[in-house]
Design an enzyme around this catalytic site. Structure first.
Site, PDB file in Angstrom:
ATOM      1  N   GLU A 123       0.680  -1.243  -0.149  1.00 14.71           N
ATOM      2  CA  GLU A 123       0.073  -0.069   0.097  1.00 14.71           C
ATOM      3  C   GLU A 123       0.967   1.376   0.184  1.00 14.71           C
ATOM      4  OE1 GLU A 123      -2.602  -0.637   3.312  1.00 14.71           O
ATOM      5  OE2 GLU A 123      -4.298  -1.715   2.174  1.00 14.71           O
ATOM      6  N   GLU A 130       6.467 -21.533   8.329  1.00 11.38           N
ATOM      7  CA  GLU A 130       7.076 -20.882   9.402  1.00 11.38           C
ATOM      8  C   GLU A 130       8.128 -21.435  10.409  1.00 11.38           C
ATOM      9  OE1 GLU A 130       4.111 -21.355  13.120  1.00 11.38           O
ATOM     10  OE2 GLU A 130       3.169 -20.537  11.537  1.00 11.38           O
TER      11      GLU A 130
END
Length: 308
Positions: A86, A117
């Site tokens: 963004e 992970e």
């Protein structure tokens, strides 16, 4: 022992306020979740000093042509990638200025990647691939505080002399002491659904990341008053916003605003200087460079806020 199932991590504990949520009506569920979510901003506020310290590090990195690199897994990783994505349309930044790294890579943005992970080697490799240096800031995001991918990335970034920040919603692990420059710890408490850190912890994470990038970009002069003067007009909404910003800050009508933005090759900030100072694009760009991209020293204060 009988209580061996109890976890020391705050994000893994059961929330007594939602222990009967499986018997609740839809409206009662909405009220329970809403009441929990309402506690998040106050929890974020307790980390205000550390968040400000991280903004200072990020601003310094940007001024040294360094980067902000987010690292996370699952929800935490997706939120980091989202915040990075963004920045270019909002602040006119190059895509490589704010980078999001998620365990498992691009596929993990839309589905779970098994074991990603826990892959510490992959985390270290990502820091190498990105050529992390002392000019960069690496922000590790791990709601539970224990994600191996994030810990390994921070450790390798520290070895490469980058500044490091750790954002978690439980007390950070001791092994990161001496590795991280700043610890942002936002204790939002147990989730409505035990361990579902996409909820309060995710909300808290989004609030913190919003503040980090917005704060650093404001410090860089990418906001004039509270106007988004470095936006990139990539769609009709942003084109309209850029024209309205120029109209408000210069007094031009829409047609004239459109023309000066075109003459500025789409740069709202340059267009404002051109219109307010009556100069051509090269001189406007020179003035902006001379004043580190800040408009106030060049054209004065922005107009006061007016209601429609």
């Amino acid at each position: 022992m009988a209580d061996d199932y109890l976890d020391t991590r705050l994000t893994e504990r059961r929330n007594p306020r939602s222990s009967k949520i499986d018997t609740a009506s839809a409206l009662e569920i909405v009220d329970l979740i809403g009441a929990e979510d309402a506690t998040v901003p106050a929890a974020v506020a307790t980390a205000r000093v550390e968040i400000a310290q991280a903004i200072d590090l990020i601003e310094a990195a940007f001024r040294a042509s360094g980067r902000l690199i987010y690292v996370g897994a699952g929800t935490s990783g997706r939120l980091g990638v989202l915040d990075a994505a963004e920045c270019p349309p909002t602040f006119g930044t190059a895509p490589e200025m704010v980078v999001g790294v998620i365990a498992g890579g691009a596929p993990a943005l839309v589905r779970s990647v098994e074991g990603a992970e826990d892959d510490m080697d992959a985390a270290a490799s990502e820091m190498e691939r990105l050529r992390v240096t002392q000019s960069d800031v690496v922000v590790g995001i791990a709601a539970s505080g224990t994600t191996p991918f994030v810990q390994a990335a921070l450790s390798r970034a520290h070895q490469l002399r980058a500044r490091t920040v750790f954002l978690s919603c439980t007390e950070p692990p001791r092994q990161l002491q001496g590795v991280c420059d700043v610890f942002i710890t936002v204790l939002v408490g147990p989730e409505i659904v035990t361990g579902s850190t996409r909820m309060k912890a995710g909300t808290a994470t989004k609030l913190v990341l919003n503040t980090l990038t917005t704060g650093a970009m404001i410090r860089l002069g990418k906001v004039y008053g509270n106007l988004m003067v470095d936006l990139r007009a990539w769609n009709e909404k942003l084109i309209d916003r850029s024209q309205r910003i120029v109209m408000e800050t210069t007094g031009l009508d829409r047609g004239a605003a459109r023309k000066v933005i075109q003459a500025a090759e789409g740069s709202v900030k340059t267009a404002i200087v051109m219109a307010r100072r009556g100069v051509a694009k090269p001189e406007a760009e020179r003035l902006l460079a001379e004043h580190a991209g800040r408009l106030r020293p060049i054209v004065g204060d922005p107009p006061p806020v007016r209601s429609r």
